[in-house]
Scaffold this active site. Sequence first.
Site, PDB file in Angstrom:
ATOM      1  N   HIS A 156     -13.939  -4.441   4.491  1.00  0.00           N
ATOM      2  CA  HIS A 156     -13.486  -3.087   4.140  1.00  0.00           C
ATOM      3  C   HIS A 156     -12.076  -3.135   3.541  1.00  0.00           C
ATOM      4  O   HIS A 156     -11.813  -2.544   2.483  1.00  0.00           O
ATOM      5  CB  HIS A 156     -13.512  -2.203   5.394  1.00  0.00           C
ATOM      6  N   GLU A 157     -11.180  -3.837   4.217  1.00  0.00           N
ATOM      7  CA  GLU A 157      -9.791  -3.895   3.742  1.00  0.00           C
ATOM      8  C   GLU A 157      -9.687  -4.666   2.434  1.00  0.00           C
ATOM      9  O   GLU A 157      -8.918  -4.293   1.540  1.00  0.00           O
ATOM     10  CB  GLU A 157      -8.899  -4.511   4.827  1.00  0.00           C
ATOM     11  N   HIS A 160     -10.566  -2.404  -0.461  1.00  0.00           N
ATOM     12  CA  HIS A 160      -9.470  -1.548  -0.946  1.00  0.00           C
ATOM     13  C   HIS A 160      -8.626  -2.321  -1.959  1.00  0.00           C
ATOM     14  O   HIS A 160      -8.238  -1.784  -3.002  1.00  0.00           O
ATOM     15  CB  HIS A 160      -8.567  -1.109   0.211  1.00  0.00           C
ATOM     16  N   GLU A 213     -12.543   5.538   0.753  1.00  0.00           N
ATOM     17  CA  GLU A 213     -12.980   5.012   2.052  1.00  0.00           C
ATOM     18  C   GLU A 213     -14.478   4.704   2.038  1.00  0.00           C
ATOM     19  O   GLU A 213     -14.921   3.671   2.527  1.00  0.00           O
ATOM     20  CB  GLU A 213     -12.649   6.007   3.170  1.00  0.00           C
TER      21      GLU A 213
HETATM   22 ZN   LIG Z   1     -10.070   2.055   4.438  1.00  0.00          ZN
END
Ligand SMILES: [Zn+2]
Length: 295
Positions: A156-157, A160, A213
């Site tokens: 997830h990170e 980004h 997100e």
């Molecule tokens: Zn996030």
Amino acid sequence: MRRAPGWRMIEPMTAIPRRQAIALIAGACAGAALAQDGVRGDVGRESRFTGLVSADQIELASTREYSQLKREATAKGVLAPDEHPQVVRLRAISQRLIPLAPAWNQRAANWRWEVNLIRQKTLNAFCMPGGKIAYFEGILARLQLSDDEVAMIMGHEMAHALREHAREQMGKTAATRVGAGLISALLGLGNLADTALNVGAQLLTLKFSREDESEADLIGLDLAARAGYDPRAGVTLWQKMMKAAEHAPPEFISTHPTGPTRIKEIEAALPKVQPLYAAAPKPPKVYGPPAPMPN
Ligand SMILES: [Zn+2]
């Protein structure tokens, strides 16, 4: 470990119409795409705002900020050494995910990836632009994260960073600033380069849009599944996160609002990434979470 507050992010004045693709999560028709495509057909093109701030500037600011963070952690005696079991664990997981990164962003092939553990109770983890990853011991210990769940956060990170969400936020801020502060810009009182260089201090507390997100959740699932981590951990991870939020809002939750909607979206995406997981070579199961930590 929070940085001294600089100027706050200015909310963009208009919503950014982008990626109807995200809507696909809800009604995903897994059968339509090839199994090896994962979520690749579901994410849109880069934001039109990213062009305002260069990737080089953001990555430079990120590298500086990360070095500063490591210096501060070393000074406090909380930067875990290379031989710390959880550092070994985090780096082993990252080594499975990192080779998959350039498929999402060619620049990532040249990033100098770093993975560190900060021995503080903080419930947080991040990947700054340019591949600078850090986990706080609190998130591993307080949530008793499995390797699969660690990989979900990492994916997830990383997403980004790969999708340049920080750069996009910066671009929006710069655009707003140009709109609102054109006169001061003309007078030479501020410019986009300054804005970009100030980003370092905000990178750790940057709050992304709900759309970003969702995109990071999707790409994170895809990355982790291809690396051999069970994407169902995306569900258990956010359930643990929600439970932790009952005691006190953890740092991670302040930038990652969670709730049933987020978990439903992840569940809806599972059919797309399960085939990737099924086909992936699995990592050795030799790591466990650290000793539990009280909340
Ligand atoms: Zn996030």
